[in-house]
Design a protein around this motif. Structure first.
Motif, PDB file in Angstrom:
ATOM      1  N   VAL A 150       3.564  31.822  -4.254  1.00 56.86           N
ATOM      2  CA  VAL A 150       2.327  31.221  -3.771  1.00 56.86           C
ATOM      3  C   VAL A 150       2.375  31.093  -2.252  1.00 56.86           C
ATOM      4  N   GLY A 151       1.303  31.540  -1.589  1.00 56.43           N
ATOM      5  CA  GLY A 151       1.170  31.324  -0.162  1.00 56.43           C
ATOM      6  C   GLY A 151       0.308  30.094   0.086  1.00 56.43           C
ATOM      7  N   THR A 152       0.052  29.788   1.338  1.00 59.85           N
ATOM      8  CA  THR A 152      -0.771  28.610   1.630  1.00 59.85           C
ATOM      9  C   THR A 152      -2.241  28.842   1.290  1.00 59.85           C
ATOM     10  N   HIS A 153      -2.660  30.103   1.224  1.00 62.87           N
ATOM     11  CA  HIS A 153      -4.081  30.391   0.991  1.00 62.87           C
ATOM     12  C   HIS A 153      -4.324  31.351  -0.175  1.00 62.87           C
ATOM     13  N   ASN A 154      -3.282  31.848  -0.807  1.00 64.92           N
ATOM     14  CA  ASN A 154      -3.468  32.744  -1.943  1.00 64.92           C
ATOM     15  C   ASN A 154      -2.242  32.716  -2.846  1.00 64.92           C
ATOM     16  N   ALA A 155      -2.429  33.167  -4.080  1.00 64.75           N
ATOM     17  CA  ALA A 155      -1.318  33.297  -5.029  1.00 64.75           C
ATOM     18  C   ALA A 155      -1.200  34.762  -5.416  1.00 64.75           C
ATOM     19  N   LEU A 156       0.022  35.282  -5.462  1.00 66.19           N
ATOM     20  CA  LEU A 156       0.265  36.665  -5.846  1.00 66.19           C
ATOM     21  C   LEU A 156       0.715  36.705  -7.304  1.00 66.19           C
ATOM     22  N   ILE A 157      -0.010  37.445  -8.127  1.00 67.74           N
ATOM     23  CA  ILE A 157       0.320  37.601  -9.534  1.00 67.74           C
ATOM     24  C   ILE A 157       0.888  39.004  -9.717  1.00 67.74           C
ATOM     25  N   CYS A 158       2.143  39.089 -10.123  1.00 66.37           N
ATOM     26  CA  CYS A 158       2.832  40.373 -10.247  1.00 66.37           C
ATOM     27  C   CYS A 158       2.920  40.770 -11.724  1.00 66.37           C
ATOM     28  N   ASP A 159       2.325  41.900 -12.082  1.00 62.40           N
ATOM     29  CA  ASP A 159       2.416  42.458 -13.424  1.00 62.40           C
ATOM     30  C   ASP A 159       3.545  43.486 -13.407  1.00 62.40           C
ATOM     31  N   LEU A 160       4.706  43.116 -13.991  1.00 60.75           N
ATOM     32  CA  LEU A 160       5.870  43.984 -13.917  1.00 60.75           C
ATOM     33  C   LEU A 160       5.720  45.210 -14.807  1.00 60.75           C
ATOM     34  N   ASP A 161       4.952  45.093 -15.906  1.00 57.27           N
ATOM     35  CA  ASP A 161       4.739  46.242 -16.785  1.00 57.27           C
ATOM     36  C   ASP A 161       3.868  47.298 -16.113  1.00 57.27           C
ATOM     37  N   LYS A 162       2.770  46.854 -15.517  1.00 55.24           N
ATOM     38  CA  LYS A 162       1.853  47.784 -14.863  1.00 55.24           C
ATOM     39  C   LYS A 162       2.240  48.074 -13.411  1.00 55.24           C
ATOM     40  N   ARG A 163       3.205  47.296 -12.896  1.00 54.96           N
ATOM     41  CA  ARG A 163       3.630  47.414 -11.506  1.00 54.96           C
ATOM     42  C   ARG A 163       2.449  47.227 -10.562  1.00 54.96           C
ATOM     43  N   GLN A 164       1.706  46.148 -10.849  1.00 55.67           N
ATOM     44  CA  GLN A 164       0.546  45.812 -10.037  1.00 55.67           C
ATOM     45  C   GLN A 164       0.683  44.403  -9.476  1.00 55.67           C
ATOM     46  N   VAL A 165       0.138  44.183  -8.298  1.00 59.02           N
ATOM     47  CA  VAL A 165       0.123  42.865  -7.669  1.00 59.02           C
ATOM     48  C   VAL A 165      -1.326  42.486  -7.380  1.00 59.02           C
ATOM     49  N   THR A 166      -1.723  41.304  -7.852  1.00 57.49           N
ATOM     50  CA  THR A 166      -3.077  40.808  -7.618  1.00 57.49           C
ATOM     51  C   THR A 166      -3.015  39.568  -6.741  1.00 57.49           C
ATOM     52  N   SER A 167      -3.820  39.556  -5.701  1.00 56.84           N
ATOM     53  CA  SER A 167      -3.916  38.390  -4.825  1.00 56.84           C
ATOM     54  C   SER A 167      -5.089  37.528  -5.272  1.00 56.84           C
ATOM     55  N   VAL A 168      -4.789  36.311  -5.699  1.00 58.15           N
ATOM     56  CA  VAL A 168      -5.817  35.380  -6.153  1.00 58.15           C
ATOM     57  C   VAL A 168      -6.175  34.464  -4.981  1.00 58.15           C
ATOM     58  N   VAL A 169      -7.408  34.553  -4.527  1.00 59.49           N
ATOM     59  CA  VAL A 169      -7.842  33.808  -3.344  1.00 59.49           C
ATOM     60  C   VAL A 169      -9.013  32.904  -3.724  1.00 59.49           C
ATOM     61  N   PRO A 170      -8.874  31.578  -3.545  1.00 59.61           N
ATOM     62  CA  PRO A 170     -10.003  30.671  -3.832  1.00 59.61           C
ATOM     63  C   PRO A 170     -11.194  30.987  -2.940  1.00 59.61           C
ATOM     64  N   ALA A 171     -12.395  30.669  -3.441  1.00 55.68           N
ATOM     65  CA  ALA A 171     -13.617  30.935  -2.674  1.00 55.68           C
ATOM     66  C   ALA A 171     -13.693  30.053  -1.422  1.00 55.68           C
ATOM     67  N   GLU A 172     -13.148  28.838  -1.502  1.00 59.31           N
ATOM     68  CA  GLU A 172     -13.213  27.921  -0.364  1.00 59.31           C
ATOM     69  C   GLU A 172     -12.244  28.382   0.730  1.00 59.31           C
ATOM     70  N   GLU A 173     -12.667  28.241   1.981  1.00 63.39           N
ATOM     71  CA  GLU A 173     -11.834  28.675   3.099  1.00 63.39           C
ATOM     72  C   GLU A 173     -10.973  27.551   3.666  1.00 63.39           C
ATOM     73  N   ASP A 174     -11.352  26.301   3.410  1.00 59.08           N
ATOM     74  CA  ASP A 174     -10.665  25.170   4.049  1.00 59.08           C
ATOM     75  C   ASP A 174      -9.734  24.453   3.076  1.00 59.08           C
ATOM     76  N   VAL A 175      -9.034  25.211   2.210  1.00 57.27           N
ATOM     77  CA  VAL A 175      -8.128  24.593   1.257  1.00 57.27           C
ATOM     78  C   VAL A 175      -6.746  25.224   1.349  1.00 57.27           C
ATOM     79  N   LEU A 176      -5.760  24.437   0.948  1.00 55.92           N
ATOM     80  CA  LEU A 176      -4.389  24.909   0.803  1.00 55.92           C
ATOM     81  C   LEU A 176      -4.058  25.001  -0.675  1.00 55.92           C
ATOM     82  N   LEU A 177      -3.114  25.868  -1.027  1.00 57.21           N
ATOM     83  CA  LEU A 177      -2.644  25.970  -2.395  1.00 57.21           C
ATOM     84  C   LEU A 177      -1.318  25.238  -2.547  1.00 57.21           C
ATOM     85  N   GLY A 178      -1.143  24.583  -3.701  1.00 52.79           N
ATOM     86  CA  GLY A 178       0.151  24.008  -4.012  1.00 52.79           C
ATOM     87  C   GLY A 178       1.185  25.111  -4.176  1.00 52.79           C
TER      88      GLY A 178
END
Length: 322
Positions: A1-29
């Protein structure tokens, strides 16, 4: 998890998805919670302005926190809970297997003038009714772990890891708190920062209609310090909690909350921890190495060194956890 996005790694498909909240002024846990049955990913956001207000201006300020859910099939992000709470630094976060509760911790590790911890809290959110409970008065509350069988039971840790900021940090300063030990000092601009570790504990709670009920606590004074990650698991039908108190792997009976076994790995610093699916092996790391430790014998079965040498220089790979 980064401060502004979460990276979801699919090891089977070898894909990485960046999940980014719509709000710009928030931090992620710093942690997400993955539901293996539905493939949904839960995470927590909190407002940047509110965090700065609480950190710099008003310690009693209540910032807006939200729990969000990401659907991997549609990519849609939905808000499942939001509230204003006096939480400063979000750390551990888990959602129970049946999605009844979300549990997260408020880790505050700056010690006051008397070298005492600012009391921390654990927050429990009923995801069905949206009601929120707070467990106050903990010392450096950090990680949370749901029970593998009962969705109403969970385990939390009191880390007792902290920092002391002074013009000059001395042993006399730290001695004001008999539960902590000074382990390092660092000069930062005009101040000196002292790092301390202290007596740790693992607490067991059950959720009831009236709120969280304390069922048990494991602690052992200076014999159990700086509990890092902890995991509830089963081995041969019996339920345990494993955690780290370097160089030891501490194995606690989850029913009685008494120590079952203490494995001396001889590895310092021992930090990260994960448990195999059958509970027979522990996966651990120090700053530069990876280890597999056997549950029954306590022996290190496998080790791997992550140092890299290039042109006479040694490069280290440092892992926070596994």
């Amino acid at each position: 998890v980064g401060t502004h996005n979460a990276l979801i790694c699919d090891l089977d498909k070898r894909q990485v998805t960046s999940v980014v909240p719509a709000e710009e002024d928030v931090l992620l846990g710093p942690q997400v919670s993955y539901d293996a049955k539905t493939g949904e990913v839960f995470f927590v956001t909190y407002e940047v302005k509110g965090h700065l207000q609480m950190s710099l201006v008003d310690p009693q300020f209540k910032n807006r926190f939200s729990i969000k859910k990401w659907n991997q099939e549609t990519g849609e992000i939905t808000t499942v809970w939001t509230d204003e709470i006096n939480c400063l630094l979000l750390d551990g976060f888990r959602v129970t297997a049946d999605q009844s509760y979300a549990i997260f911790s408020d880790l505050r590790f700056a010690l006051d003038d008397e070298c005492q911890f600012d009391p921390n809290s654990i927050y429990i959110v009923d995801l069905k009714t949206k009601k929120t409970w707070e467990i106050p008065g903990l010392k450096a509350s950090a990680h949370v772990e749901p029970d593998p069988d009962d969705p109403n039971v969970f385990y939390v840790s009191e880390h007792q890891i902290g920092i002391v900021v002074r013009d000059q940090v001395t042993e006399e300063d730290v001695a004001k708190n008999k539960d902590v030990t000074l382990i390092a000092k660092l000069k930062f601009v005009t101040k000196e920062i002292g790092g301390v570790v202290g007596v740790a504990s693992i607490l067991k709670y059950r959720m009831t209609p009236e709120g969280p009920e304390l069922l048990g606590r494991y602690s052992d004074g200076q014999n159990f310090v700086r509990a890092t990650w902890h995991f509830a698991f089963k081995n041969k039908g019996r339920k345990y909690i494993a955690t780290i108190s370097s160089p030891y792997i501490m194995i606690i009976d989850a029913e009685t909350m008494a120590l079952y076994k203490k494995i001396d790995t001889g590895i310092k610093p021992l930090y990260g921890l994960q448990v195999s699916e059958d509970g027979e092996q522990f996966y651990c790391n120090s700053f530069f190495d990876f280890y597999i430790v056997d549950f029954d014998t306590g022996e290190v079965q496998t080790s791997c060194n992550f140092q890299k040498r290039r042109e006479g220089r040694v490069f280290h790979v440092s892992a926070h956890t596994i």
